[in-house]
Design a protein around this motif. Structure first.
Motif, PDB file in Angstrom:
ATOM      1  N   MET A  51       0.812  -1.216   0.000  1.00 16.65           N
ATOM      2  CA  MET A  51       0.000   0.000   0.000  1.00 16.65           C
ATOM      3  C   MET A  51       0.846   1.266   0.000  1.00 16.65           C
ATOM      4  O   MET A  51       0.332   2.371   0.153  1.00 16.65           O
ATOM      5  CB  MET A  51      -0.943   0.003   1.212  1.00 16.65           C
ATOM      6  CG  MET A  51      -1.873  -1.200   1.284  1.00 16.65           C
ATOM      7  SD  MET A  51      -2.748  -1.525  -0.269  1.00 16.65           S
ATOM      8  CE  MET A  51      -3.740  -0.036  -0.403  1.00 16.65           C
ATOM      9  N   ASN A  52       2.169   1.109  -0.160  1.00 17.30           N
ATOM     10  CA  ASN A  52       3.031   2.288  -0.248  1.00 17.30           C
ATOM     11  C   ASN A  52       2.656   3.121  -1.469  1.00 17.30           C
ATOM     12  O   ASN A  52       2.411   2.597  -2.552  1.00 17.30           O
ATOM     13  CB  ASN A  52       4.497   1.867  -0.369  1.00 17.30           C
ATOM     14  CG  ASN A  52       5.077   1.406   0.951  1.00 17.30           C
ATOM     15  OD1 ASN A  52       4.739   1.943   1.996  1.00 17.30           O
ATOM     16  ND2 ASN A  52       5.943   0.418   0.900  1.00 17.30           N
ATOM     17  N   MET A  53       2.609   4.427  -1.289  1.00 17.36           N
ATOM     18  CA  MET A  53       2.395   5.360  -2.384  1.00 17.36           C
ATOM     19  C   MET A  53       3.629   6.253  -2.484  1.00 17.36           C
ATOM     20  O   MET A  53       4.123   6.749  -1.467  1.00 17.36           O
ATOM     21  CB  MET A  53       1.153   6.232  -2.128  1.00 17.36           C
ATOM     22  CG  MET A  53      -0.144   5.447  -2.021  1.00 17.36           C
ATOM     23  SD  MET A  53      -0.700   4.807  -3.623  1.00 17.36           S
ATOM     24  CE  MET A  53      -2.317   4.136  -3.167  1.00 17.36           C
TER      25      MET A  53
ATOM     26  N   GLU B 191     -12.152  11.024  -3.408  1.00 14.86           N
ATOM     27  CA  GLU B 191     -12.460  10.081  -4.478  1.00 14.86           C
ATOM     28  C   GLU B 191     -11.181   9.630  -5.189  1.00 14.86           C
ATOM     29  O   GLU B 191     -11.046   8.469  -5.586  1.00 14.86           O
ATOM     30  CB  GLU B 191     -13.431  10.713  -5.472  1.00 14.86           C
ATOM     31  CG  GLU B 191     -13.905   9.769  -6.567  1.00 14.86           C
ATOM     32  CD  GLU B 191     -14.459   8.447  -6.036  1.00 14.86           C
ATOM     33  OE1 GLU B 191     -14.181   7.396  -6.650  1.00 14.86           O
ATOM     34  OE2 GLU B 191     -15.172   8.472  -4.997  1.00 14.86           O
ATOM     35  N   THR B 192     -10.224  10.548  -5.342  1.00 20.02           N
ATOM     36  CA  THR B 192      -8.947  10.183  -5.967  1.00 20.02           C
ATOM     37  C   THR B 192      -8.203   9.158  -5.108  1.00 20.02           C
ATOM     38  O   THR B 192      -7.673   8.168  -5.624  1.00 20.02           O
ATOM     39  CB  THR B 192      -8.070  11.429  -6.152  1.00 20.02           C
ATOM     40  OG1 THR B 192      -8.747  12.352  -7.011  1.00 20.02           O
ATOM     41  CG2 THR B 192      -6.726  11.062  -6.771  1.00 20.02           C
ATOM     42  N   ILE B 193      -8.166   9.394  -3.791  1.00 19.28           N
ATOM     43  CA  ILE B 193      -7.509   8.448  -2.883  1.00 19.28           C
ATOM     44  C   ILE B 193      -8.198   7.098  -2.938  1.00 19.28           C
ATOM     45  O   ILE B 193      -7.549   6.047  -3.012  1.00 19.28           O
ATOM     46  CB  ILE B 193      -7.505   8.999  -1.442  1.00 19.28           C
ATOM     47  CG1 ILE B 193      -6.618  10.239  -1.352  1.00 19.28           C
ATOM     48  CG2 ILE B 193      -7.029   7.929  -0.459  1.00 19.28           C
ATOM     49  CD1 ILE B 193      -6.676  10.933  -0.008  1.00 19.28           C
ATOM     50  N   ARG B 194      -9.530   7.123  -2.930  1.00 19.87           N
ATOM     51  CA  ARG B 194     -10.290   5.876  -2.972  1.00 19.87           C
ATOM     52  C   ARG B 194      -9.961   5.090  -4.246  1.00 19.87           C
ATOM     53  O   ARG B 194      -9.730   3.884  -4.208  1.00 19.87           O
ATOM     54  CB  ARG B 194     -11.787   6.185  -2.919  1.00 19.87           C
ATOM     55  CG  ARG B 194     -12.685   4.973  -3.095  1.00 19.87           C
ATOM     56  CD  ARG B 194     -14.157   5.379  -3.097  1.00 19.87           C
ATOM     57  NE  ARG B 194     -14.994   4.279  -3.523  1.00 19.87           N
ATOM     58  CZ  ARG B 194     -15.353   3.257  -2.746  1.00 19.87           C
ATOM     59  NH1 ARG B 194     -14.961   3.218  -1.497  1.00 19.87           N
ATOM     60  NH2 ARG B 194     -16.112   2.292  -3.210  1.00 19.87           N
ATOM     61  N   ARG B 195      -9.911   5.776  -5.368  1.00 24.08           N
ATOM     62  CA  ARG B 195      -9.632   5.119  -6.649  1.00 24.08           C
ATOM     63  C   ARG B 195      -8.227   4.516  -6.672  1.00 24.08           C
ATOM     64  O   ARG B 195      -8.020   3.386  -7.134  1.00 24.08           O
ATOM     65  CB  ARG B 195      -9.798   6.134  -7.790  1.00 24.08           C
ATOM     66  CG  ARG B 195      -9.671   5.504  -9.184  1.00 24.08           C
ATOM     67  CD  ARG B 195     -10.015   6.493 -10.273  1.00 24.08           C
ATOM     68  NE  ARG B 195      -9.085   7.626 -10.289  1.00 24.08           N
ATOM     69  CZ  ARG B 195      -9.374   8.853  -9.889  1.00 24.08           C
ATOM     70  NH1 ARG B 195     -10.586   9.125  -9.418  1.00 24.08           N
ATOM     71  NH2 ARG B 195      -8.483   9.821  -9.942  1.00 24.08           N
ATOM     72  N   ARG B 196      -7.267   5.277  -6.139  1.00 24.65           N
ATOM     73  CA  ARG B 196      -5.884   4.786  -6.124  1.00 24.65           C
ATOM     74  C   ARG B 196      -5.743   3.573  -5.196  1.00 24.65           C
ATOM     75  O   ARG B 196      -5.032   2.612  -5.520  1.00 24.65           O
ATOM     76  CB  ARG B 196      -4.956   5.910  -5.659  1.00 24.65           C
ATOM     77  CG  ARG B 196      -4.813   7.076  -6.640  1.00 24.65           C
ATOM     78  CD  ARG B 196      -3.887   6.724  -7.798  1.00 24.65           C
ATOM     79  NE  ARG B 196      -2.590   6.304  -7.328  1.00 24.65           N
ATOM     80  CZ  ARG B 196      -1.617   7.139  -6.914  1.00 24.65           C
ATOM     81  NH1 ARG B 196      -1.835   8.445  -6.890  1.00 24.65           N
ATOM     82  NH2 ARG B 196      -0.452   6.668  -6.523  1.00 24.65           N
ATOM     83  N   LEU B 197      -6.389   3.615  -4.058  1.00 28.41           N
ATOM     84  CA  LEU B 197      -6.312   2.497  -3.121  1.00 28.41           C
ATOM     85  C   LEU B 197      -6.946   1.240  -3.700  1.00 28.41           C
ATOM     86  O   LEU B 197      -6.402   0.138  -3.582  1.00 28.41           O
ATOM     87  CB  LEU B 197      -6.987   2.861  -1.800  1.00 28.41           C
ATOM     88  CG  LEU B 197      -6.273   3.909  -0.932  1.00 28.41           C
ATOM     89  CD1 LEU B 197      -7.119   4.253   0.285  1.00 28.41           C
ATOM     90  CD2 LEU B 197      -4.890   3.444  -0.509  1.00 28.41           C
ATOM     91  N   LEU B 198      -8.108   1.399  -4.327  1.00 26.71           N
ATOM     92  CA  LEU B 198      -8.772   0.245  -4.936  1.00 26.71           C
ATOM     93  C   LEU B 198      -7.913  -0.369  -6.034  1.00 26.71           C
ATOM     94  O   LEU B 198      -7.964  -1.582  -6.266  1.00 26.71           O
ATOM     95  CB  LEU B 198     -10.141   0.651  -5.483  1.00 26.71           C
ATOM     96  CG  LEU B 198     -11.240   0.828  -4.434  1.00 26.71           C
ATOM     97  CD1 LEU B 198     -12.496   1.435  -5.066  1.00 26.71           C
ATOM     98  CD2 LEU B 198     -11.571  -0.503  -3.764  1.00 26.71           C
TER      99      LEU B 198
END
Length: 441
Positions: free
Chosen positions: A356-358, A395-402
């Motif tokens: 989960m590292n970004m 929403e951007t964070i949610r999309r990237r995490l998914l």
């Protein structure tokens, strides 16, 4: 704020003698290491068999005794011990002695328990960590700025400990107000090293970066007691402009591993204990890049012997021997995390927190975050927003995490006021309430 005191550890006979032994054995060959480990393995197994009810029963049920250990390969015949086993029958798995002391773990795996230590065990533990730190230039008595979960009975949430020459600051009070006070005190103190939980150091580094405030130049950063993630290491290195050193260890004193002076890989200290890295079938991990559970046998713990102890921690195998420092040690590429640091998807996949590292600015509009899982296939992303946070950013964070979590996992975004710390003042990236096992899944 200086100290002319002799560092307390250097006044401890057990510490000094063990440190001397580690220095003398630093140049051992792989053959010498193997001979020492087998000798120590036979010693601790014989000691546990003769002096504890628990180990004697455990081995007799398996049709074994210390005499069954004729070669290093015979160790695989002996049963493991589990945390629950020691917790529930501690006296049976301990040696009766007047000079032992009782200590408890922090319960980071969800299974807190106590054990007994012989007097020389902890000084040898401290000397072993110091021996690893010596590789990168640290010395007893160097000035240290400490951000760890040490209780501090002070209205300033700070204290100077002269006999360790360190300024301790509470990791329970990492708010902007208190971090600024810590910083100002550090400007007076001029520390040479930062010792911290990775999570605490990361929060402090973010504060310095976002406020553009100055901190004294350090020789290095010493991280421990939590898994060090890439995003934490990168920010710490960038903000403090120095190298980040990490080591792996635990309260049971079975396995110790730390970076060498050249590479950010974990070098397992062979004088400290015997570390097995085993796959889900219980076989040694031999392929480079393979993941295994760390199973440890302590050479330090005699009051509560620790033999073939399942740590529930996972590491990535990198081979034997470091090409840079030339030590013929077992090398781990990284600590993958504890089994309680994996998210479980709907299909049973385990997703490591290291995945989960970004490596960008995706979390710049969040003060803190934590994953929280209570049921398989669903995970909450709990976060404390900054004033710049918007619905579009969420929403951007949610999309990237998914994109990293996959399609067999539901993700719930949840704004919170507080991210809870552990009792020892640590911040967990994942609060896992499921029972996670190391298996083919």
């Amino acid at each position: 704020m200086n100290s002319d005191c002799v560092h307390r550890d250097l006044t401890n006979k057990d510490y000094v003698e063990w440190l001397s032994f580690l220095r003398k054995s630093e140049s051992w060959s792989s053959v010498q290491i193997a001979e020492h480990q087998f000798k120590e393995l036979k010693r601790v197994m014989q000691h546990a068999y003769e002096n504890t009810v628990g180990y004697r029963e455990l081995y007799k049920r398996a049709g074994l005794s210390p005499d069954s250990l004729r070669t290093p390969e015979d160790l695989s015949k002996f049963p493991f011990v589990e945390k629950e086993m020691l917790r529930d029958r501690l006296d049976d798995f301990s040696v009766q002695s007047k000079n032992r002391s009782y200590v408890t773990t922090g319960g980071s795996t969800g299974i807190p328990f106590g054990m007994y230590r012989n007097p020389e065990a902890f000084p040898r533990e401290l000397a072993s960590k110091a021996h690893q730190y010596h590789r990168i230039g640290w010395r007893e008595g160097d000035r240290q700025f400490v951000l760890r979960g040490v209780p501090i009975d002070s209205h300033e949430h700070m204290e100077f400990v002269a006999h360790f020459n360190e300024l301790r600051c509470s990791s329970y009070h990492l708010t902007p107000e208190w971090m600024e006070k810590y910083r100002k005190k550090a400007l007076q103190y001029q520390p040479q090293w930062l010792r911290c939980y990775p999570s605490a150091g990361h929060l402090f580094a973010r504060f310095l970066k976002e406020t553009g405030r100055r901190f004294p130049q350090l020789k290095g950063i010493l991280c421990a007691s939590e898994n060090l993630y890439d995003y934490q290491k990168e920010l710490l290195s960038d903000v403090f402009d120095t190298r980040v050193f990490s080591h792996y260890g635990h309260y049971e004193l079975a396995v110790l591993a730390g970076f060498c002076e050249h590479r950010d890989t974990y070098h397992v200290l062979p004088q400290y204990g015997l570390a097995e890295l085993l796959d889900e079938r219980g076989l040694p991990v031999e392929d480079i890049g393979g993941i295994g559970e760390i199973v440890g046998t302590s050479f330090l713990m005699n009051a509560s012997p620790i033999i073939r102890y399942r740590t529930r921690d996972l590491a990535v195998f990198a081979g034997w021997g470091c090409p840079s420092c030339r030590r013929p040690y077992q090398i781990w590429e990284r600590i993958e995390g504890r089994l309680q640091e994996f998210i479980v998807s709907g299909s049973g996949r385990r997703i490591s927190m290291t995945a989960m590292n970004m490596h960008d600015e995706i979390f710049d509009h969040i003060k803190q975050f934590q994953f929280h899982q209570q049921q398989q296939g669903l995970v909450n992303f709990e976060y404390i927003p900054k004033t710049t946070f918007t619905k579009e950013i969420e929403e951007t964070i949610r999309r990237r995490l998914l994109g990293k979590l996959g399609t067999d996992l539901d993700l719930k975004m949840q704004q919170v006021a507080v991210i809870p710390l552990t009792p020892r003042g640590k911040h967990r990236m994942l609060r896992q309430e499921l029972s996670v096992e190391f298996s083919d899944e």
